[in-house]
Every structure is written in C-alpha cells, then in structure tokens.
Enzyme design. Structure first.
Site, PDB file in Angstrom:
ATOM      1  N   ASP A 487       0.810  -1.227   0.000  1.00  0.00           N
ATOM      2  CA  ASP A 487       0.000   0.000   0.000  1.00  0.00           C
ATOM      3  C   ASP A 487       0.838   1.270   0.000  1.00  0.00           C
ATOM      4  O   ASP A 487       0.335   2.351  -0.260  1.00  0.00           O
ATOM      5  CB  ASP A 487      -0.832   0.036   1.288  1.00  0.00           C
ATOM      6  CG  ASP A 487      -2.178  -0.613   1.103  1.00  0.00           C
ATOM      7  OD1 ASP A 487      -2.587  -0.788  -0.042  1.00  0.00           O
ATOM      8  OD2 ASP A 487      -2.796  -0.940   2.126  1.00  0.00           O
TER       9      ASP A 487
HETATM   10  C1  BGC Z   1      -2.824  -3.675   4.542  1.00  0.00           C
HETATM   11  C2  BGC Z   1      -2.611  -4.568   3.354  1.00  0.00           C
HETATM   12  C3  BGC Z   1      -1.320  -4.210   2.694  1.00  0.00           C
HETATM   13  C4  BGC Z   1      -0.172  -4.218   3.674  1.00  0.00           C
HETATM   14  C5  BGC Z   1       1.126  -3.780   3.064  1.00  0.00           C
HETATM   15  C6  BGC Z   1      -1.625  -3.723   5.449  1.00  0.00           C
HETATM   16  O1  BGC Z   1      -1.791  -2.821   6.471  1.00  0.00           O
HETATM   17  O2  BGC Z   1      -3.971  -4.107   5.226  1.00  0.00           O
HETATM   18  O3  BGC Z   1      -3.674  -4.444   2.449  1.00  0.00           O
HETATM   19  O4  BGC Z   1      -1.116  -5.147   1.678  1.00  0.00           O
HETATM   20  O5  BGC Z   1      -0.468  -3.373   4.756  1.00  0.00           O
HETATM   21  O6  BGC Z   1       1.140  -2.458   2.732  1.00  0.00           O
END
Ligand code: BGC
Length: 813
Positions: A487
């Site tokens: 993200d």
């Molecule tokens: C989110 C995921 C994401 C991950 C890495 C998590 O907090 O829920 O959707 O893939 O972080 O960024």
C-alpha cells in the site's frame, strides 16, 4: 545467569495462554464472539464491544492511545472495607494477592484475589447470541464473614465510533437511558432513526445503580477512583445527555468458604420499525427480556460456554498435526487457526492498533484471510467471496475496502489498487478446492452492489484476469495503479502536501510507466490457477487464452524483470528501475522475490534459486526477512509513503511478517526444506516466545504485522498484532507447503517440504465428507514423495482421490 522476566506461558491442554502478571509490556488481548457480536478484551479487561461493524455499531466506548494505555473496559469494583480492587488489577491497580488471565478460544477468564476474596470473571459471547456474558464468581476464602460492595461498570458509545469521539456539541445532548429492575438500557438516538438499543443486565437484585458518568466517577476523579465506589454509595443517577454509562451496585455477604455467581449480560437488540415502542418513547423490551431469559442462570451460562468449547473442538479437529514438537503443534493446532478465524472476522478493522473507524474489510485482505479460514466454516467463506465480488466494477477493478454492515464499497478510499482483482481468483480457487463446490461459479453477483447488474461469479474471475491484461505498461508488465500489495509504494502520487493521503492521492497516473513485478508474479500464480480451473470446468478456449497471457507475462518478467541476482520490484512513473542493484537504496525488495519464485519464473535458468539466495543474503536477519534492503534513509516523493517511515519500520525495511511466507513458499516449491523451515521458525510465535516477553512486546500467541527490522532503532520490537494477513499466510504455508497437505479439486495432494531433521508425523484431516489419517515418513528427505498407500493400497501420483468415509494414508519420502 539472570532469569528473564516472564509474563505468561502456554497451556496447550486447555488451549489457553496464561498471563500471570497484569503489567505485560503491552496490553495482551483476545477476541470474543464469532459472528455478529464481537468484543475485544485485554488481560486487564480493557476493550469494547460492537455489533458487526466497529465503526457504525460501537456499543461500548474505548479511547485509543490513552494515558494510561488501555484505559476503559468492563470493570468490576470490589469494595471490601477500605480496600477497593478489581479482579483484573486495572483500573484501581490495587496490588493483588493473585492475578491470572487465561485467554482461550473466544473466551477470557480473569481471576484476582485480595484479602481472602477470590473474584473470577469468565467473559464470552455465546454462539448465535448478540451479547457478552460476564460470569463473575465471588468466593470467600477467608475464615470470616465478608460484606462486600460490588459495582459493575460499562461506558456506552453513541453508536458511531467516529462521531462519538468528535461531535461533542451534539453528543453531550443526545444520551438517553431507561432503567428497569436490574437492567440498564442504552437508547441514545432510538427516538429517531435507530431501531437498535443495548442493555447491561445482572441476574440479581441490585441495591442501586448509576447511568451518568460524571455523577458516578466525579469530574475530577478517574476510572481508578470513581467517587461512587470510593464512598461505597451509588447515586442512582439517570443520564440525560452528557455521557451515559451503566453501573450496577450490589451488596454481597459471603460466609467463609461461600461463593456466589453473578451473570452480567451486555446485549444488543434490533426492533422492527413498527414495534419500536411499547409506550410513547418507551423502548419495546420484549427481545431483551427474551435474551436475558436465555442467559440468566449459572446453569444456562455454563451450558452456553460448553457449547462454545465444543464449537472450537469441532473447528480445531478439521486439521490436526502430531509431530511431537510442542512448539509447532500448538501453533498449527491451536493459535494459528484461531488467529485465522479472527482475521477472517475482522479483516483489518478492529484491534488495539486498528481503531475500528479507519478501515472496513479489505478486498485483497479478505481474500487472503479466507484462505486461512476456508477449511473451518466453508459456507461463511462462500458468502464472503460473493460479498467481496459484489464490490467489483465491470472493468474488473474494485473498491479497495467495504463496510461490513452495509457491504458497500468505501468511497473514501475508492479503488485503483491493481493487485486487488487477482486476489479474487486466489480466494475462490481455495474455496472450490476445499469444498468441491463448483456451483459458486454460477452464482449471480452484481457490480458495485447495483441490482440488475449481475453476472456469474466466473465472469467476475474472468474480468479480474482481464483487468491485469488490459493494464499493462511499456515493458508489458502490470501497471501498478495507486499501489499493489504494498500500500505504501505509491508510484503515481507525487505528494509534497502532508494533508494528502498517500493512498487516495493519484496525482499523475496519466502517461505513467509505473509497473509492478509483484503483480506480475501474482498474475502468473493466479493465472495458472485460473487456467487449471477453466480446464476443470471444460472452458478450454478460455484456458488457452489465459495460458498465452501467462506465458507472455513470464517472458516479460524474464526480459524486463530480472536484475542479475534477484527480481526487480517495479518501474517508477518515468520507467526507472526500483529494487535494482543500480539503485542507491532499497536495492532489493521481498514481494517480487516471493511472488516470482512462487510462480517459478525462470526456474529453469536458475533465477528462482538465485532470488531465494539473495533473500537470505540481503533480507534475512535475526528476527525474519525485512521488506527491502537497504532501508530508505530519506523521503523520495516519486515513491510515496514507503519512504515516509523511518528506517526499519513498517514498509520501509520492517520485517513485514505477511510477506515472509511468500518467500518460504518459494523455498518449498524449490524443495529447499531447510531454508524454508529456518525462515518459518524465525517468525513463529511459539518459537520466539521468549522474545515476546520483552523485546517483541506484543502478544506471544499470535503473529503481529510488523517486527522492527535490522535498520530500526530497536530491531525486534513487534507492532500491529492480531489483524494481519500473516495469520492466513502462515497457515497456508505450514499446512499446505511445509506439512504438505494440499486440498485439490479431486482430492488431497501430498507434497511436504521439510527440514532434514524432521521426524515422522501424522495429520488428521477432515476433508468434505471424508476423514484422512495421513502419516508421513520423511526419511531425511526435504522434498519428494516416493510412494503413497491409501487404506493399504498403493496409489499412483501424489493426489489421494477423494472418497467419503475414513481413510488411512501412509506416505514415504
Ligand atoms: C494492509 C494490506 C497491505 C499491507 C502492506 C496492510 O496494512 O492491510 O492491504 O497489503 O499493509 O502495505
């Protein structure tokens, strides 16, 4: 040698973690409730309850990030002479003669003793009930008669947890309660558009009560010394506006040796519109009365508790391993599966790190979570898949998150995360392999929840694949969109404005060259699954079409995605390499190594082995594998949030446990059992339980999202416990790839990948309407099944064909 401080230990026989010191390095919590009604509870009884949705139906109030930490919960105050204490130590913090908290499967039991009185509270949510039971047992262990004053305490949240903490000009005027016998009703906003209320009941006569917070606590007092309690006198207050609470007051006399149970019940009720009131402005309490009647005696509560325990017996009987290694067995048989249920229920919404107001259910998160859960309750996984797919758009894109209460896509965050669609294949294939239920593919599923827009679920899968193919960049690799799984790698968001969200700002996607190798690997893995599914259901032309796309993607990765010793991570907006030896920092990233090795891209040319070796060389450290290396030491505005974190934390070179299993599976597919195991054991809570007592800080019985990486100020510190995709991935990894018991369309595929030191082990696996007892004899091999017998008969290949009934399987490696 100095004995290391310990706060607790595992009790495998009872499937509990036993906390023996209330002052854990961080609140160590548990979850109550399995469907609809949920509670979070810490080892000192802090936390809150909600119905379905931690944002829209918050029942009790909780203040995050408070001082002191974990302040607010369901509290029992016992006033014994001049001493006031709580069974869970907090909030009074009166030193106890004995303290113990047992977190079990959907229940928590907290016991405290003081001056000859034992107070033990069992907290749980009975199956199919919208209520939290708090069964308090008071026992006089002294030799004299004791007269005690007992006060209960809950603070109501005004339903919407977000506005509850910001809109005080309104909130302080809306609170309303009713009191009837021993039940306190919370009916704020019931007069207008809400048709739900909550109540707090006790199955005993009360000598008083309070419902107004300031009257009970006193404006200049705290939860630690509420005035009413300190003076031993309830005020019988009626809340009108301000902050409604619920507190019962009971006088208890106990002879030496005598004990007495009190059943407290925190319930939630919904009424039909036309049956809201029994008299003008008086709530219709029929359903509350009925619910109370079901749980108003010790016997009824004990029965409900026994049912809950049986429910967990059954769930945990579906996959059971016996290796003789307690540390492994307890994670596989108890805690990992338990955490999978919790992440399935909550996605990333409500924990002690997720406030319950920020996020609903994630599209990618939920699809991954269900892979850890599908064997437990397949019908719930089925419904989840339909719910998720219903938030998709006709072009295959989708909302990144949706609210559990409304099941509607969340407009605040929107879409554009280009890995999202692929995960729908991942989840659906896992479901069908577990159940053999192909009918889910014919289910009619809408777009964006719009009635009339329905197409089959299969069509949703197809457009998911197409979404990747239709969004390729200059190197024929997938365009990343706002972000892929990471993200925080925001390649189309050039932000210098601290008021902009990295997730929702997409300033510059026009003309972008930002491509993701992680999505490329994910596409190949899920693409192969999709092709196999198509062949299985006779869609050969579609299988052929997608096989070509998968082959093309493999070629694109080999041509444009290999850096010499590892797979690149991405191309940025301008088409420059990310995760390359040419880069100044963050030369290597874990995600593309995980997915491209799982996809076996270039295995024949040694790419997979080199990539896995590079993970060991550059990413591995004492506590696991970091996300990238070296860490970013400064903010790079072309990269977004990832470089906003200080070195070693979160997505900037933290050990993001979620993605470690991807590399471990890569190792397993490559047959490197020793390496797979050593990576796995590094982040397996029971293996590093010692570290959790101090360094990791967070709960030692579950995985956390992130452990500070080698570049951090304090490597090894854990954060964001409980709600993490790590749960499902650890499960998928150990159950299917290490222990090697893999559901498949026609049966169970046996393909373990073990360390050389592994001894014989047995897995009892319930599968559809069959039960298999599978004994594996590794004989020192890391990989490779030599022979299998099913009920004494040798079979060809490695798939045990499915047939109903009980079967014995022997596997020689
Ligand atoms: C989110 C995921 C994401 C991950 C890495 C998590 O907090 O829920 O959707 O893939 O972080 O960024």
């Amino acid at each position: 040698m100095e004995q290391q401080k310990r706060y607790g230990h595992f009790d495998d026989q009872h499937r509990e973690y036993v906390i023996t010191d209330p002052q854990t390095p961080w609140p160590w919590i548990n979850y109550l409730g399995n469907e609809d009604f949920f509670s979070l509870i810490s080892n000192t009884a802090g936390g809150y309850s909600f119905y379905k949705d931690a944002k829209f139906r918050r029942i009790t109030r909780y203040r995050y990030n408070n001082v002191p930490m974990d302040n607010g919960g369901r509290y029992f105050y016992i006033k014994d002479g001049d001493t006031v204490w709580n069974p869970g130590w907090k909030p009074c913090k009166t030193p106890l003669d004995f303290y113990e908290c047992r977190h079990g499967m959907s229940y928590t039991r907290i016991t405290g003793k003081k001056n000859g009185i034992e107070a033990s509270v069992l907290f749980f949510v009975p199956l199919k009930k919208w209520a939290e039971v708090q069964k308090l047992t008071l026992k006089n262990e002294s030799s004299e008669t004791k007269s005690l004053k007992l006060f209960s305490f809950e603070e109501w949240c005004l339903w919407n947890a977000a506005t509850d903490m910001e809109n005080f000009q309104r909130n302080f005027s809306t609170g309303e309660v009713e009191i009837e016998g021993s039940t306190i009703y919370h009916k704020t906003e019931y007069r207008e558009r809400r048709n739900h209320y909550a109540f707090y009941h006790v199955n005993a006569e009360i000598e008083g009560f309070d419902t107004d917070r300031e009257t009970f606590v006193g404006l200049y007092n705290e939860f630690a010394d509420p005035q009413a309690v300190m003076e031993g006198k309830p005020r019988n207050s009626h809340a009108h506006g301000w902050s409604p609470i619920a507190s019962h007051y009971i006088e208890v006399t106990l002879k030496p040796g005598e004990s007495r149970d009190f059943v407290f019940l925190l319930g939630y009720i919904e009424n039909e519109q036309e049956k809201k009131f029994s008299a003008p402005q008086v709530i219709n309490k029929e359903k509350a009365h009925a619910l109370i009647a079901e749980l108003d005696t010790t016997e009824k509560v004990d029965k409900a508790f026994a049912e809950l325990c049986e429910y967990w017996d059954a769930l945990l009987n579906i996959y059971k391993v016996k290796t003789g290694n307690d540390k492994l067995d307890r994670m596989v048989n108890i805690w990992n599966q338990y955490q999978c249920m919790v992440t399935f229920n909550f996605s990333r919404s409500a924990s002690f790190f997720e406030s319950g107001v920020g996020r609903g259910m994630g599209f990618r998160d939920s699809n991954q979570d269900l892979v850890g859960f599908v064997h437990q309750i397949p019908p719930r996984a089925r419904q989840r898949i339909i719910d998720i797919a219903s938030t998709q758009f006709p072009d295959g894109g989708c909302y990144h998150q949706y609210q559990p209460l409304t099941k509607r896509g969340n407009n605040d965050i929107g879409g554009g995360f280009n890995d999202d669609p692929c995960w729908l294949i991942f989840g659906t294939v896992a479901y069908i392999k577990e159940t053999g239920d192909f009918s889910i593919l014919d289910e009619m599923v809408p777009f964006d929840n719009q009635p009339g827009s329905e197409v089959t679920l299969f069509e949703h899968l197809k457009i998911s694949m197409n979404h990747v193919i239709n969004n390729l960049g200059p190197n024929m690799l997938p365009l990343i969109g706002r972000a892929d799984w990471n993200d925080c790698l925001n390649l189309n968001c050039f932000s210098w404005d601290p008021n902009e969200s990295f997730q929702t700002t997409e300033n510059v996607s026009e003309g972008t060259k930002a491509e993701s190798l992680m999505i490329a690997g994910l596409f190949v893995v899920t693409g192969k699954d999709y092709v196999a599914l198509c062949r299985k259901i006779g869609k050969d032309a579609e299988a052929e079409r997608m096989q070509q796309a998968v082959d093309a993607m493999i070629e694109a990765v080999k041509k444009h995605g290999w850096d010499g010793e590892w797979y690149l991570r991405a191309y940025d907006f301008y088409g420059r390499k990310i995760g390359s030896n040419e880069c100044e920092e963050a030369k290597i990233f874990i995600e593309s190594q995980g997915w491209c090795t799982m996809a076996e891209i270039g295995a024949e040319d040694g790419l997979v082995a080199k990539s896995l070796d590079s993970c060991k060389k550059y990413l591995e450290c004492e506590h696991g594998m970091v996300l990238n290396n070296p860490a970013f030491s400064k903010y790079i505005y072309e990269y977004g949030e990832i470089s906003s974190y200080p070195e070693g934390y979160k997505e900037n070179a933290g050990i993001f446990c979620h993605n470690n299993p991807w590399v471990i599976i890569g190792e397993c597919i490559a047959g490197r059992g020793n390496d797979a195991w050593s990576h796995y054991a590094k982040i397996l809570p029971s293996y590093v339980e010692e570290k959790y007592q101090t360094l990791h800080k967070v709960e030692p019985y579950v995985n956390c999202q992130m452990v500070a990486g080698k570049d951090a100020f304090k490597p090894g510190e854990g954060k964001n416990s409980w709600l993490t995709g790590t749960a499902a991935w650890m499960w998928y990894t150990v159950s299917e790839f290490i222990l090697g018991i893999k559901p498949d369309y026609d049966g169970i595929r046996i393909d373990p990948c073990l360390p050389e030191t592994a001894g014989d082990y047995t897995v009892n696996r319930k599968f559809r309407e069959a039960e298999y007892e599978i004994t594996i004899h590794p004989n020192g091999a890391q990989k490779g099944v030599k022979s299998i017998t099913l009920d004494g008969q040798a079979i060809d290949g490695t798939v045990i064909p499915y047939s109903k009934g009980k079967h014995t399987v022997e596997v020689t490696m």
